[in-house]
Design a protein around this motif. Sequence first.
Motif, PDB file in Angstrom:
ATOM      1  N   LEU A   1      -0.664   6.943   6.445  1.00  0.00           N
ATOM      2  CA  LEU A   1      -1.663   5.919   6.114  1.00  0.00           C
ATOM      3  C   LEU A   1      -2.578   5.631   7.289  1.00  0.00           C
ATOM      4  CD1 LEU A   1      -2.595   3.731   4.039  1.00  0.00           C
ATOM      5  CD2 LEU A   1      -0.958   2.200   5.133  1.00  0.00           C
TER       6      LEU A   1
ATOM      7  N   GLN B   1       1.925   4.902  -2.975  1.00  0.00           N
ATOM      8  CA  GLN B   1       1.697   6.299  -2.676  1.00  0.00           C
ATOM      9  C   GLN B   1       2.534   7.171  -3.618  1.00  0.00           C
ATOM     10  OE1 GLN B   1      -0.713   7.093  -0.463  1.00  0.00           O
ATOM     11  NE2 GLN B   1      -1.005   4.887  -0.217  1.00  0.00           N
TER      12      GLN B   1
ATOM     13  N   ILE C   1       0.835  -1.206   0.000  1.00  0.00           N
ATOM     14  CA  ILE C   1       0.000   0.000   0.000  1.00  0.00           C
ATOM     15  C   ILE C   1       0.868   1.254   0.000  1.00  0.00           C
ATOM     16  CG2 ILE C   1      -1.717   1.296   1.321  1.00  0.00           C
ATOM     17  CD1 ILE C   1      -2.784  -1.386   2.311  1.00  0.00           C
TER      18      ILE C   1
END
Length: 364
Positions: free
Chosen positions: A294, A32, A28
Amino acid sequence: MLFIEQIRTISILCLTVFGCTGNLLTLIILHQHFFRKTPSAILISGLCIADCSVLCLQSLQIIGKLYLPVTSYDCIVFFFLDVFRLLSVWIVCFISLERCSLVFNPCHIPRLISRIKTFIFVIVLFIISLLIFSHYTVHLNMEYFPNSNQTNITYSVCTYKPHFHRIVWECLRSALTYWLTIPICIICNIIIIKCLFQASRIERTLNNNSIDTLNLSNKQRQLTAMLVTSSIVFVLTVTPSTIHTIYLSITKNFTPYQYIINIITNILLHFHHAINFLAFIFSCARFRTELIKLFRTYLCRRIFQRLYKNTTPSTEQMYMYSTRQQKTPIKLFTPKTYSYRRNNQNGIIVLGTNNYKNKTGRNY
């Protein structure tokens, strides 16, 4: 021996849970803004997927033998376990070679390595791993062992066929997976650390002697720290198992003490599939920043969003129009009000409002 086997089972299951969670978070964060457009993000993504596959297949193999002693998928699990392990190791090796090339020639390496080329390389490496272990379809078979009464099958195991040269293949597999990659990673890491130390010394000298500074890429610094740390962790966790395997192949010393050492080194061998997330956290400040962002974005905001909506006072929007001039709406933001009166004075519509919190009187 049973106690050591239980420790091994619990350790691998815990490493699977921690490693899969860390690898998913790494995937994840890599997508970014800071890491997304770099070729190294493709390599680390492939490494995370391969590590998750190794951990999940190893745990499936252990849990399957605990609850279902008789299975038919052991050979398939064994095949993909070796495929993804080889893929993970060679991605780490290529990362070390790529960082070493970047240190020697930082201007030429972007023309050789791009996101599309890196993605194609990972796919080709996966296909090569499948081809290397494709002979398992011919040389592996399932063996079923019945109980003492020869009535029921108690457990099953995937083994090599009798005429297969197992010792030669084990040495070849170990050489392809560990014996060849570990020296490459060690040499590349030594070169990278030495070049970075020299670059830092030159930068300090320029900062002290002149106004101009050496403009080194911050993104490449962060990525180099991440990838070199991952490669060093790989060398530290895999080297004991490799040395012990070579020792057993030469001496043939299969004693209970060596069996315990083999289990400990096997647990340590799985560390490099689960510990990259921690290596990235401790070595890269931007990775820590993206991780904190996050958690703030997807956890804190979701938790406090409903509370914020409940505590926000509701407002009503009213518009006033003039009949004599151009109809230009004037937007008024007021707290909760109650309209009780409507007058028409000189062609202008006036909305009378009363604020329920105002104790002095009426507001028009």
